[in-house]
Motif scaffolding. Structure first.
Motif, short mmCIF file in Angstrom:
data_model
loop_
_atom_site.label_atom_id
_atom_site.label_comp_id
_atom_site.label_asym_id
_atom_site.label_seq_id
_atom_site.Cartn_x
_atom_site.Cartn_y
_atom_site.Cartn_z
N GLY A 62 0.86 -1.25 0.15
CA GLY A 62 -0.19 -0.02 0.07
C GLY A 62 0.71 1.12 -0.08
O GLY A 62 0.65 2.34 0.89
N THR A 63 1.66 1.38 -0.78
CA THR A 63 2.51 2.54 -0.95
C THR A 63 2.56 3.38 -2.43
O THR A 63 3.07 4.40 -2.37
CB THR A 63 4.20 2.26 -0.76
OG1 THR A 63 4.34 1.30 -1.76
CG2 THR A 63 4.23 1.89 0.66
N ALA A 64 1.80 2.74 -3.41
CA ALA A 64 1.93 3.08 -4.67
C ALA A 64 0.95 4.33 -4.78
O ALA A 64 0.32 4.57 -3.99
CB ALA A 64 1.28 2.21 -5.72
N THR A 65 1.41 5.33 -5.51
CA THR A 65 0.71 6.65 -6.18
C THR A 65 0.34 6.85 -7.35
O THR A 65 0.96 6.00 -8.33
CB THR A 65 1.43 8.00 -5.30
OG1 THR A 65 2.90 7.49 -5.81
CG2 THR A 65 1.44 7.91 -3.89
N PRO A 66 -0.32 7.71 -7.81
CA PRO A 66 -0.89 7.51 -9.05
C PRO A 66 0.22 7.80 -10.38
O PRO A 66 0.17 7.01 -11.32
CB PRO A 66 -1.95 8.74 -9.31
CG PRO A 66 -2.29 8.84 -7.80
CD PRO A 66 -1.34 8.56 -6.97
N ARG A 67 0.90 8.52 -10.04
CA ARG A 67 1.99 8.76 -11.15
C ARG A 67 2.86 7.67 -11.03
O ARG A 67 3.46 7.09 -12.28
CB ARG A 67 2.92 10.08 -10.73
CG ARG A 67 4.08 10.22 -11.49
CD ARG A 67 3.70 10.63 -13.01
NE ARG A 67 4.87 11.02 -13.57
CZ ARG A 67 5.33 12.37 -13.73
NH1 ARG A 67 4.90 13.21 -13.11
NH2 ARG A 67 6.17 12.48 -14.58
N ARG A 68 3.41 6.87 -10.10
CA ARG A 68 4.27 5.51 -10.10
C ARG A 68 3.25 4.54 -10.61
O ARG A 68 4.13 3.83 -11.52
CB ARG A 68 4.57 5.17 -8.68
CG ARG A 68 5.57 6.47 -7.87
CD ARG A 68 5.91 6.01 -6.68
NE ARG A 68 6.87 4.97 -6.72
CZ ARG A 68 7.13 3.97 -5.71
NH1 ARG A 68 6.24 4.03 -4.73
NH2 ARG A 68 8.05 3.40 -5.84
N SER A 85 0.89 4.89 -12.98
CA SER A 85 1.01 5.33 -14.41
C SER A 85 2.11 4.82 -15.41
O SER A 85 2.27 4.37 -16.36
CB SER A 85 0.62 6.81 -14.72
OG SER A 85 -0.50 7.24 -14.06
N ASN A 110 -5.10 0.30 0.37
CA ASN A 110 -5.34 1.92 0.75
C ASN A 110 -4.40 2.16 2.21
O ASN A 110 -4.72 3.37 2.73
CB ASN A 110 -6.96 1.96 1.18
CG ASN A 110 -7.02 3.25 0.88
OD1 ASN A 110 -6.46 4.00 -0.06
ND2 ASN A 110 -7.88 3.90 1.68
N THR A 111 -3.56 1.40 2.33
CA THR A 111 -2.45 1.70 3.62
C THR A 111 -1.93 3.21 3.68
O THR A 111 -2.22 3.74 4.74
CB THR A 111 -1.16 0.86 3.42
OG1 THR A 111 -1.70 -0.38 3.00
CG2 THR A 111 -0.62 0.96 4.74
N ARG A 112 -2.02 3.92 2.58
CA ARG A 112 -1.47 5.42 2.60
C ARG A 112 -2.58 6.14 1.94
O ARG A 112 -2.29 7.55 1.52
CB ARG A 112 -0.01 5.66 2.02
CG ARG A 112 0.93 5.14 3.24
CD ARG A 112 2.28 4.85 2.67
NE ARG A 112 3.05 4.18 3.68
CZ ARG A 112 3.09 2.85 4.06
NH1 ARG A 112 2.44 1.88 3.24
NH2 ARG A 112 3.92 2.30 5.05
N GLY A 113 -3.64 5.92 1.96
CA GLY A 113 -4.80 6.65 1.38
C GLY A 113 -5.05 6.54 -0.07
O GLY A 113 -5.90 7.38 -0.48
N LEU A 151 -7.47 4.26 -3.90
CA LEU A 151 -8.31 4.44 -4.85
C LEU A 151 -7.71 5.52 -6.18
O LEU A 151 -8.06 5.20 -7.39
CB LEU A 151 -9.70 5.17 -4.41
CG LEU A 151 -10.61 4.09 -3.70
CD1 LEU A 151 -11.99 5.16 -3.25
CD2 LEU A 151 -11.09 3.19 -4.57
N ALA A 152 -6.93 6.24 -5.64
CA ALA A 152 -6.33 7.34 -6.75
C ALA A 152 -5.30 6.34 -7.68
O ALA A 152 -5.19 6.63 -8.76
CB ALA A 152 -5.45 8.26 -5.98
N TYR A 170 -7.58 4.29 -10.03
CA TYR A 170 -8.11 5.07 -10.98
C TYR A 170 -6.98 5.49 -12.04
O TYR A 170 -7.24 5.57 -13.38
CB TYR A 170 -8.74 6.45 -10.55
CG TYR A 170 -9.47 7.50 -11.55
CD1 TYR A 170 -10.67 6.96 -12.10
CD2 TYR A 170 -8.82 8.64 -11.95
CE1 TYR A 170 -11.29 7.58 -12.92
CE2 TYR A 170 -9.61 9.40 -12.95
CZ TYR A 170 -10.71 8.96 -13.39
OH TYR A 170 -11.41 9.58 -14.54
#
Lengths: 301, 301
Positions: A181-187, A189, A210-213, A216-217, A220
């Motif tokens: 649960g560390t991924a973010t949208p840019r990484r 993509s 969803n570990t870091r909120g 869902l972002a 998407y």
């Protein structure tokens, strides 16, 4: 935003990833949850894992649960395995969709299955042979695709090497998993953009916590990048949200809400997913992190 | 993804939107939170609201708090008002940045300020005159920009009409607010795409709540659509996450984590934001929904 797909297929993982770190619950409770999950309309359900009962006691009843699946004939059930022996057990239990996990990071791979990432990759042909000999399919799930709790950030090339190996070995599907649960949208993509050109038409899924909120972002962002297969669990089951570092999968109902309001169809009925989350909360006996479970749908007028 | 901006400005709203539905806390506790918030490096802080003390008792000490702000000279403080009288009080308290809220939906507008949306819009020139006469700026925040708890979905034209009126009346900034936490990325992209062509270079911000789990996804969609000003609160303060329908703002630390890992700078230090969330949790005396507050940063290697 015309690049959004018309449809995303959700795989419901509450029975496996959702329950695996919970205290074991009776088979009858699992079946109650399964009934509620199937009632959502979801077409794919990860039912259990054929792994060491001592390592994952919550899923020690894998064969017993598998024996109950035949009556849900509108659903494709899968089971996770970590070895050829697990694959044989899954096939013997009449599963026809096998998930085999390979960690991209050595630290997590060794902690999880006692093998390096390369050693786990080398086992893929054995898994494929066992499955294909019985008419079953194999999905390779690449765990710690973005970060490892032991090794830190995962170099994308490690993921791509497993992608190339798995496709070469004839797997039927691939998925990339944000295990911690560390991924973010840019990484997300960025990695999807590197994986997709290498796999032709092979189905590619993604799995987020969803570990870091940002679950869902990230989901998407994956959809924007062309992913049309996502894992989720009702209630966001999958780890106590109040324990440091632990967290559940993205919640099915929260994902369905977001996708619906983005004009993207799933087979899942939102109210039925919330109802299944209520069942999930009851069978595990504690609160769950799902947002919709608390707030409900918006007024859709 | 090269369209992402290099920088996003965060406005910290924990002192106002965060505290407004909490039980009133002493001024000393607010100052402790403010110190922690300023220590994050954030450049803009919504300090309080000059509204009816009987309607919002938690912010009844607005003038007393405002008297303490001068020593934080690296920060731009704003205050929310709902009427010309509130604007006068804010100016008298030496605030130089006024936020005036106009609900796009009549149902919410009447419940919130006892006026229709059109009546609230008609007051904008009075607010602008009061502010500009004192060298202060005015931001119009368009509430219920996506949905109203009473009226259902907000027709985008209602938002655009307020945008046009506000720009005509000479406001200095605009923001669109997801007051009840129902927005999703596609709806955010769509509305931003309609608003931006109408406002030339006027700064445009966005304000999200995480009520249905999509707050960060919506914020990221806003950034993808060209928004570079976002509201957030440390800890995700702003409503008890365990009360049906209530929920906090998107958490500053969760937002900073997502933006940092997307290559987007903020002025906010992530560890300082988590530390401020710890202070926020202590001053309100209950748990907060922030993910980073539980899980911490990832191993960044």
């Amino acid at each position: 935003m015309s690049e959004l797909p018309a449809k995303v297929d959700i795989r419901e993982v509450s029975l496996r990833d959702g329950l695996q770190i919970e205290q074991p619950i009776p088979l009858s409770a699992k079946l109650e949850l399964l009934e509620a999950v199937v009632a959502t309309g979801v077409r794919e359900v990860e039912a259990t894992a054929f792994v060491s009962p001592s390592k994952v006691p919550a899923l020690a009843d894998a064969a017993e649960l598998a024996a109950e699946l035949a009556r849900f004939d509108q659903v494709e059930f899968s089971a996770l395995v970590a070895s050829p022996n697990g694959a044989k057990r899954a096939i013997a239990a009449e599963l026809r969709s096998i998930e085999y996990v390979v960690s991209a990071a050595d630290g997590h791979s060794r902690a999880n299955v006692g093998r390096s990432s390369a050693e786990a990759t080398a086992v893929i042909p054995d898994i494929v042979a066992i499955a294909h000999d019985s008419g079953a399919t194999v999905e390779v799930i690449i765990a710690t695709a973005w970060d490892c709790p032991f090794d830190g950030p995962t170099p994308p090339q490690r993921v791509l090497d497993i992608v190339d190996a798995a496709t070469g070995f004839g797997v039927d599907r691939l998925a990339i998993a944000d295990t911690i649960g560390t991924a973010t949208p840019r990484r997300v993509s960025d990695l999807v953009a590197q994986v997709r050109p290498r796999i032709a038409d092979l189905p590619l899924g993604a799995h987020f916590h969803n570990t870091r909120g940002a679950g869902l972002a990230s989901a998407y962002a994956a959809v924007q990048a062309g992913i049309t297969r996502l894992d989720a669990s009702v209630g966001g089951l999958g780890g106590c949200p109040f324990a440091p570092g632990a967290s559940g999968n993205i919640a099915t109902e929260d994902l369905v809400y977001l996708l619906r309001d983005s004009g993207i169809d799933t087979d899942v009925d939102l109210q039925a997913a919330i109802a299944a989350a209520v069942v999930a909360r009851a069978v595990v006996g504690h609160d769950l992190p799902s947002a919709l479970l608390r707030a409900g749908d918006r007024i859709t007028g």
